[in-house]
Design a protein around this motif. Structure first.
Motif, short mmCIF file in Angstrom:
data_model
loop_
_atom_site.label_atom_id
_atom_site.label_comp_id
_atom_site.label_asym_id
_atom_site.label_seq_id
_atom_site.Cartn_x
_atom_site.Cartn_y
_atom_site.Cartn_z
N ILE A 36 0.85 -1.19 0.00
CA ILE A 36 0.00 0.00 0.00
C ILE A 36 0.88 1.24 0.00
O ILE A 36 1.81 1.34 0.80
CB ILE A 36 -0.89 0.09 1.26
N GLN A 72 13.96 1.02 12.61
CA GLN A 72 13.65 0.20 13.79
C GLN A 72 13.25 -1.20 13.33
O GLN A 72 12.67 -1.34 12.25
CB GLN A 72 12.46 0.77 14.58
N PHE A 83 12.08 5.52 8.46
CA PHE A 83 11.48 6.86 8.43
C PHE A 83 12.53 7.82 7.86
O PHE A 83 13.64 7.90 8.36
CB PHE A 83 11.12 7.25 9.86
N ASN A 117 4.31 -1.18 3.39
CA ASN A 117 3.64 0.11 3.62
C ASN A 117 4.55 1.24 3.23
O ASN A 117 5.75 1.22 3.53
CB ASN A 117 3.27 0.27 5.11
N ILE A 119 4.29 5.57 3.02
CA ILE A 119 3.51 6.80 3.17
C ILE A 119 4.41 7.99 2.89
O ILE A 119 5.48 8.10 3.49
CB ILE A 119 2.89 6.91 4.59
N THR B 68 -1.82 16.62 9.00
CA THR B 68 -2.27 15.46 8.22
C THR B 68 -2.13 14.19 9.06
O THR B 68 -1.22 14.06 9.88
CB THR B 68 -1.41 15.27 6.94
N ASP B 70 -2.23 10.05 8.01
CA ASP B 70 -2.38 8.99 7.01
C ASP B 70 -2.28 7.65 7.72
O ASP B 70 -1.32 7.40 8.45
CB ASP B 70 -1.26 9.06 5.96
N SER B 71 -3.26 6.79 7.51
CA SER B 71 -3.28 5.49 8.19
C SER B 71 -3.40 4.36 7.18
O SER B 71 -4.10 4.49 6.17
CB SER B 71 -4.45 5.42 9.17
N GLN B 72 -2.72 3.26 7.46
CA GLN B 72 -2.78 2.08 6.60
C GLN B 72 -2.87 0.85 7.49
O GLN B 72 -2.32 0.83 8.59
CB GLN B 72 -1.51 1.94 5.76
N MET B 81 -0.52 1.36 10.64
CA MET B 81 0.55 2.33 10.52
C MET B 81 -0.08 3.70 10.49
O MET B 81 -1.02 3.92 9.71
CB MET B 81 1.32 2.17 9.21
N VAL B 82 0.43 4.62 11.29
CA VAL B 82 -0.10 5.98 11.30
C VAL B 82 1.05 6.97 11.10
O VAL B 82 2.08 6.86 11.76
CB VAL B 82 -0.80 6.31 12.64
N PHE B 83 0.84 7.88 10.16
CA PHE B 83 1.87 8.85 9.82
C PHE B 83 1.27 10.25 10.02
O PHE B 83 0.22 10.56 9.46
CB PHE B 83 2.26 8.64 8.36
N SER B 85 1.74 14.57 10.36
CA SER B 85 2.54 15.78 10.27
C SER B 85 1.79 16.89 10.98
O SER B 85 0.55 16.88 11.06
CB SER B 85 2.82 16.17 8.81
N SER B 100 7.18 15.58 12.07
CA SER B 100 6.55 14.40 11.50
C SER B 100 6.76 13.26 12.48
O SER B 100 7.77 13.21 13.17
CB SER B 100 7.18 14.00 10.16
N GLN B 101 5.79 12.37 12.54
CA GLN B 101 5.88 11.25 13.48
C GLN B 101 5.15 10.05 12.90
O GLN B 101 4.11 10.21 12.26
CB GLN B 101 5.26 11.66 14.82
N MET B 102 5.71 8.87 13.08
CA MET B 102 4.99 7.67 12.66
C MET B 102 4.82 6.71 13.83
O MET B 102 5.67 6.65 14.72
CB MET B 102 5.68 6.98 11.50
N HIS B 104 3.53 2.61 14.68
CA HIS B 104 3.03 1.29 14.29
C HIS B 104 2.26 0.77 15.50
O HIS B 104 2.84 0.48 16.54
CB HIS B 104 4.22 0.37 13.96
N ILE B 119 8.46 6.84 15.77
CA ILE B 119 9.61 7.61 15.30
C ILE B 119 9.20 9.06 15.15
O ILE B 119 8.20 9.37 14.49
CB ILE B 119 10.16 7.07 13.95
#
Lengths: 125, 125
Positions: A36, A72, A83, A117, A119, B68, B70-72, B81-83, B85, B100-102, B104, B119
Motif C-alpha cells: 500500500i 527500527q 522513516f 507500507n 507513506i 495530516t 495517514d493510516s494504513q 501504521m499511522v503517519f 505531520s 513528522s511522526q509515525m 506502528h 519515530i
C-alpha cells in the motif's frame, strides 16, 4: 542488532531513491501485490497501480537529498520500519521541497525485503 | 475497511496528542515492554525508558496542532501504521516547530492498540 537494522535501513533508502532518481520504472520491483502506498493522502494498492502512480508523477526527473534516516526492527514481522526526511528537487524547478516518508519493509520468502507500507508527504512550511 | 482504518488512526492521534499536551505522564499507558521510540535519532526501548524520555523533555507544556494523518493497515500484524505531520508549540516560545511522526500500532491480547514503533522528527526548513 540495532546497528544492523540501521545499516539495512540506510542501504534500502540509498537504493530506493537512486532508482527513483535514475530509473523510476524499476521501483516496481520493490513492491508486492499486498503493498500500500499513500501518496499525499491518496491510497494506492498493489504493484501495478503503485508503479503507474510513481511513473505518472508530473515531472521527468527529480533528485532526492536525504537528511535523516531512522530505522527500527518491526517486532512481529521480522521486518524494518524506515522513516526518512529530506528534500526533493524536480526538473525545471529552482526550489526544493521538503518531504517525509515512511516504509514498512517485510522479508519475502526469498529473504529480500519488499515495501509493504509506504507513506509519503511533502512538508509545507 | 479503509475508512475504518482511517477512523482508528485519527482517534489514536487525537488521544495521543491530547494526553501529550494535557497529561504527559499518562502516555506510558500506550506503550509496552517491546515498544521502541526513536526521538530525534535517539533510540529508546521499553515503557519505563520511553516514559522517562517523554516526561523529561525540556518544557513544561506544549500544544500539538495536527496537519495530516495517514493510516494504513499493517498486513501481517493486524495493526495500523499511522503517519502524522503537524506543528508543535512549546510553552514560552513564540514560534511553532514543524514535526513528522509515525506510529506502528499493534493490538494487545485485550484488543486495544499499543504503540510498538514510534519515530519522531522535527522538520527543519
Amino acid at each position: 542488532m540495532e546497528e544492523q537494522v540501521e545499516m539495512v535501513g540506510r542501504a534500502f533508502v540509498d537504493h530506493y531513491y537512486h532508482l527513483f532518481d535514475n530509473d523510476r520504472s524499476s521501483l516496481s520491483s520493490l513492491y508486492q501485490p499486498s503493498s500500500i502506498l499513500t501518496f499525499e493522502g491518496q491510497n494506492i494498492q498493489g504493484v501495478e497501480d503503485i508503479s503507474t502512480k510513481l511513473n505518472q508523477l508530473p515531472f521527468d526527473q527529480c533528485q532526492h537529498e536525504i537528511s535523516t534516516v531512522d530505522s527500527q526492527l518491526s517486532a512481529t514481522t521480522g521486518g524494518i520500519m524506515v522513516f526518512v526526511s529530506g528534500s526533493l528537487r524536480v526538473s525545471g524547478e529552482h526550489h526544493s521541497l521538503r518531504f517525509s516518508q515512511m516504509f514498512h519493509l517485510i522479508p519475502t520468502l526469498q529473504g529480500t525485503l519488499f515495501v509493504q507500507n509506504d507513506i509519503f508527504r511533502l512538508n509545507y512550511g
